[in-house]
Scaffold this active site. Structure first.
Site, short mmCIF file in Angstrom:
data_model
loop_
_atom_site.label_atom_id
_atom_site.label_comp_id
_atom_site.label_asym_id
_atom_site.label_seq_id
_atom_site.Cartn_x
_atom_site.Cartn_y
_atom_site.Cartn_z
CG ASP A 197 -2.09 -0.86 1.14
OD1 ASP A 197 -2.11 -1.73 0.24
OD2 ASP A 197 -3.01 -0.71 1.96
CG HIS A 236 -4.44 2.89 -0.74
ND1 HIS A 236 -5.34 2.17 0.03
CD2 HIS A 236 -3.50 3.34 0.14
CE1 HIS A 236 -4.97 2.21 1.31
NE2 HIS A 236 -3.87 2.92 1.40
CG HIS A 260 -3.36 7.37 2.70
ND1 HIS A 260 -3.20 7.33 4.06
CD2 HIS A 260 -3.32 6.08 2.30
CE1 HIS A 260 -3.05 6.08 4.46
NE2 HIS A 260 -3.12 5.30 3.40
CG HIS A 296 2.44 -0.12 4.47
ND1 HIS A 296 2.27 -1.08 5.44
CD2 HIS A 296 1.27 0.55 4.39
CE1 HIS A 296 1.04 -0.97 5.93
NE2 HIS A 296 0.41 0.01 5.31
ZN LIG Z 1 -2.70 3.29 3.10
#
Ligand SMILES: [Zn+2]
Length: 234
Positions: free
Chosen positions: A51, A102, A106, A196
């Protein structure tokens, strides 16, 4: 004299609040729509997901490691980062990885109204399509925070909402060895693993430990007879 809700009423109200909180804050809760958090079909396959990228430092290291082991993964990229480092998104696609949405910035979505949620999801998906030519088929909410319309809007944009069943807090940077050990301790057949390659709140955030953990993760999974796969394709 008003009797208010009474004991049963308060209990029901409490249950409803609890369910709503579960829907908001549990990543895999079905209350606000179904969430893919395990690979379908059974078997000893697992999916690594990354991510918050792309990131100019960590993402190339992650891609190099995946390439060295000939392994495919799934990246949930941020629209703003995809626009800033489009070559990295194109490299993900060229090397056979899946790219999911995503969101653009954010932003946590659970407190946003439907119009703002739609703007955030559309901006993220549009950025991905612009840089790599393919519309994303998967969406993962930042921090997995949702409300009643997040997954509906994702679905209306052709995107399945994805959660995860194994997170290892790699973003706390506990060291590459610890990251790998946590993955290998928690892995189960079908696991969707959250890692991540970028930092959703700090463009300078350092995710190199996650990249450095990948050789131990992949070799450890293979030693345990797991295969690695991206999320299923169209
Ligand atoms: Zn995230």
């Amino acid at each position: 004299v008003g009797r208010g809700l009474g004991v049963g009423g308060w209990a029901l109200a409490g249950t409803a609040l609890g369910l709503a909180a579960h829907g908001l804050y549990h990543r895999n809760s079905p209350i606000f729509g179904p969430v893919l958090h395990r690979l379908p079909g059974g078997g000893r396959r697992v999916a690594l997901t990354f991510d918050d990228g792309p990131d100019p430092v960590a993402t190339p290291l992650v891609l190099d490691a995946l390439c060295a082991y000939d392994v495919r993964a799934t990246f949930f990229v941020l629209g703003r980062a995809a626009e800033r480092w489009p070559d990295l998104v194109r490299r993900m696609v060229a090397e056979g990885h899946r790219v999911g949405n995503h969101g653009y910035t954010h932003r946590k979505l659970h407190r946003l109204g439907p119009a703002a949620v739609r703007r955030e999801l559309e901006a993220g998906a549009n950025a991905i399509e612009r840089v790599c030519g393919a519309w994303p088929r998967y969406f993962r909410a930042p921090h997995a925070f949702r409300n009643p319309w997040v997954s509906c809007i994702a679905r209306s944009l052709g995107q399945t909402t994805v959660g995860w069943c194994l997170g290892v807090w790699d973003s706390d940077r506990p060291g590459a060895e610890v990251i790998a050990a946590r993955v290998l301790a928690g892995i189960r057949p079908g696991s969707v693993v959250l890692l991540h390659d970028g930092d959703g709140s700090d463009l300078e955030g350092d995710r190199t430990q996650t990249a450095m953990a990948l050789p131990d993760i992949i070799e450890g999974l293979w030693a345990r007879h797991y295969g690695l796969a991206p999320l299923p394709g169209p």
